[in-house]
Design an enzyme around this catalytic site. Sequence first.
Site, PDB file in Angstrom:
ATOM      1  N   SER A 190       3.274  -2.118  10.305  1.00  0.00           N
ATOM      2  CA  SER A 190       4.729  -2.200  10.523  1.00  0.00           C
ATOM      3  C   SER A 190       5.308  -3.562  10.152  1.00  0.00           C
ATOM      4  O   SER A 190       6.264  -4.023  10.767  1.00  0.00           O
ATOM      5  CB  SER A 190       5.084  -1.828  11.965  1.00  0.00           C
ATOM      6  OG  SER A 190       4.699  -0.493  12.248  1.00  0.00           O
ATOM      7  N   GLU A 201      -7.036   4.830   7.867  1.00  0.00           N
ATOM      8  CA  GLU A 201      -6.808   6.250   7.557  1.00  0.00           C
ATOM      9  C   GLU A 201      -8.034   6.872   6.899  1.00  0.00           C
ATOM     10  O   GLU A 201      -8.299   8.063   7.060  1.00  0.00           O
ATOM     11  CB  GLU A 201      -5.534   6.393   6.696  1.00  0.00           C
ATOM     12  CG  GLU A 201      -4.283   6.107   7.534  1.00  0.00           C
ATOM     13  CD  GLU A 201      -3.112   5.529   6.769  1.00  0.00           C
ATOM     14  OE1 GLU A 201      -3.098   5.588   5.535  1.00  0.00           O
ATOM     15  OE2 GLU A 201      -2.198   4.984   7.436  1.00  0.00           O
ATOM     16  N   HIS A 243      -9.674   1.361   4.872  1.00  0.00           N
ATOM     17  CA  HIS A 243      -8.399   1.530   5.592  1.00  0.00           C
ATOM     18  C   HIS A 243      -8.628   2.461   6.785  1.00  0.00           C
ATOM     19  O   HIS A 243      -9.435   3.394   6.701  1.00  0.00           O
ATOM     20  CB  HIS A 243      -7.349   2.110   4.648  1.00  0.00           C
ATOM     21  CG  HIS A 243      -5.960   2.035   5.231  1.00  0.00           C
ATOM     22  ND1 HIS A 243      -5.516   2.917   6.179  1.00  0.00           N
ATOM     23  CD2 HIS A 243      -4.961   1.146   5.035  1.00  0.00           C
ATOM     24  CE1 HIS A 243      -4.279   2.588   6.533  1.00  0.00           C
ATOM     25  NE2 HIS A 243      -3.920   1.516   5.853  1.00  0.00           N
ATOM     26  N   LYS A 287       0.127   4.211  -0.196  1.00  0.00           N
ATOM     27  CA  LYS A 287      -0.511   5.397   0.400  1.00  0.00           C
ATOM     28  C   LYS A 287      -0.255   6.613  -0.504  1.00  0.00           C
ATOM     29  O   LYS A 287      -0.144   6.445  -1.714  1.00  0.00           O
ATOM     30  CB  LYS A 287      -0.024   5.597   1.841  1.00  0.00           C
ATOM     31  CG  LYS A 287      -0.203   4.311   2.676  1.00  0.00           C
ATOM     32  CD  LYS A 287      -0.065   4.522   4.160  1.00  0.00           C
ATOM     33  CE  LYS A 287      -0.288   3.190   4.881  1.00  0.00           C
ATOM     34  NZ  LYS A 287      -0.217   3.294   6.329  1.00  0.00           N
ATOM     35  N   ASN A 323       0.874  -1.180   0.000  1.00  0.00           N
ATOM     36  CA  ASN A 323       0.000   0.000   0.000  1.00  0.00           C
ATOM     37  C   ASN A 323       0.903   1.219   0.000  1.00  0.00           C
ATOM     38  O   ASN A 323       1.484   1.562   1.028  1.00  0.00           O
ATOM     39  CB  ASN A 323      -0.903  -0.027   1.239  1.00  0.00           C
ATOM     40  CG  ASN A 323      -1.739   1.243   1.364  1.00  0.00           C
ATOM     41  OD1 ASN A 323      -1.774   2.065   0.450  1.00  0.00           O
ATOM     42  ND2 ASN A 323      -2.409   1.398   2.498  1.00  0.00           N
ATOM     43  N   GLU A 368      -5.586  -4.801  10.457  1.00  0.00           N
ATOM     44  CA  GLU A 368      -4.575  -3.769  10.674  1.00  0.00           C
ATOM     45  C   GLU A 368      -4.845  -3.060  12.003  1.00  0.00           C
ATOM     46  O   GLU A 368      -5.637  -2.104  12.039  1.00  0.00           O
ATOM     47  CB  GLU A 368      -4.605  -2.746   9.539  1.00  0.00           C
ATOM     48  CG  GLU A 368      -4.239  -3.316   8.182  1.00  0.00           C
ATOM     49  CD  GLU A 368      -3.600  -2.258   7.281  1.00  0.00           C
ATOM     50  OE1 GLU A 368      -2.532  -2.537   6.749  1.00  0.00           O
ATOM     51  OE2 GLU A 368      -4.162  -1.166   7.151  1.00  0.00           O
ATOM     52  N   GLY A 419       2.421   2.334  10.873  1.00  0.00           N
ATOM     53  CA  GLY A 419       3.373   3.432  10.767  1.00  0.00           C
ATOM     54  C   GLY A 419       4.079   3.766  12.064  1.00  0.00           C
ATOM     55  O   GLY A 419       4.713   4.813  12.175  1.00  0.00           O
TER      56      GLY A 419
HETATM   57  P1  13P Z   1       2.965   0.461   7.672  1.00  0.00           P
HETATM   58  O1  13P Z   1       3.463  -0.842   7.069  1.00  0.00           O
HETATM   59  O2  13P Z   1       3.707   1.649   7.161  1.00  0.00           O
HETATM   60  O3  13P Z   1       2.849   0.373   9.153  1.00  0.00           O
HETATM   61  O4  13P Z   1       1.468   0.659   7.094  1.00  0.00           O
HETATM   62  C1  13P Z   1       0.572  -0.395   7.233  1.00  0.00           C
HETATM   63  C2  13P Z   1      -0.647  -0.057   6.474  1.00  0.00           C
HETATM   64  O5  13P Z   1      -1.426   0.786   6.867  1.00  0.00           O
HETATM   65  C3  13P Z   1      -0.886  -0.781   5.219  1.00  0.00           C
HETATM   66  O6  13P Z   1      -2.155  -0.533   4.714  1.00  0.00           O
END
Ligand code: 13P
Length: 252
Positions: free
Chosen positions: A211, A98, A96, A12, A10, A167, A173
């Site tokens: 992560s 976010e 997601h 982002k 992803n 997740e 992150g």
């Molecule tokens: P990270 O791997 O940067 O923690 O992000 C995970 C994520 O949100 C994947 O959709």
Amino acid sequence: MDMKKLIVGNWKMHGSLASNQALLTELLVGLPQPLSTDVALCASAPYLAQLQTLLQGSPLAWGAQDVSAHGQGAYTGETSAAMLRDFACRYAIVGHSERRQYHAETDELVAAKAQRALGAGITPIVCVGETLAQREAGQTEAVVKRQLAAVIHTLGHCSGEIVVAYEPVWAIGTGRTATPEQAQAVHAVLRAQLHAATAHGERNRILYGGSMNAANAADLLAQPDVDGGLVGSASLQAAEFLKLIASCPAVA
Ligand code: 13P
């Protein structure tokens, strides 16, 4: 039944035409041959044409990070599932954290998005996960079950066609990965919920995200109900992502 692990990068809101091209070129050169893992990359909508051009005919699939809950019409800024289909997206991430957090997406909206994706022949990757406060309050199981239940309610017998990504919000992150045992415990809950909803013996793939990197992926992916990973920052560096892919057990 396809039991290969699935690793989804992803990206982002990262990338540019130039950096995407460099990353994809390095990935295509460095991928294990033959590839015993399914791998996909989810980019921002403007780059889907680039992914289609550069990845068509390669072992890498691609997808979007969101999709509209509407079919078409006066929805400025939205991208429909049919549009994603035009760019041969195999996957669309929906729900997601976010999006849930910054765009107030509800469980019902996420379910509607998943339904739109499936209707266009795109596999939704439905994200669920608890916040740190919810985990500390002992609500993890209730939260992820509620999030998934909305999708199952909307999709009914088609629920067997989705990918689910667990997740935990506190692991995204932050460098703070769930332990393999923590991930497995939640995946088992989701597995049971999916199993009860899909009577035909399908096995949904349930990915872990938060992560995940080349150093911790193998232990997470060794868990019986962890069928792959949804990878953020570690998918932006070719060497790290290739190492992560290489560390996958070949078959679930
Ligand atoms: P990270 O791997 O940067 O923690 O992000 C995970 C994520 O949100 C994947 O959709």
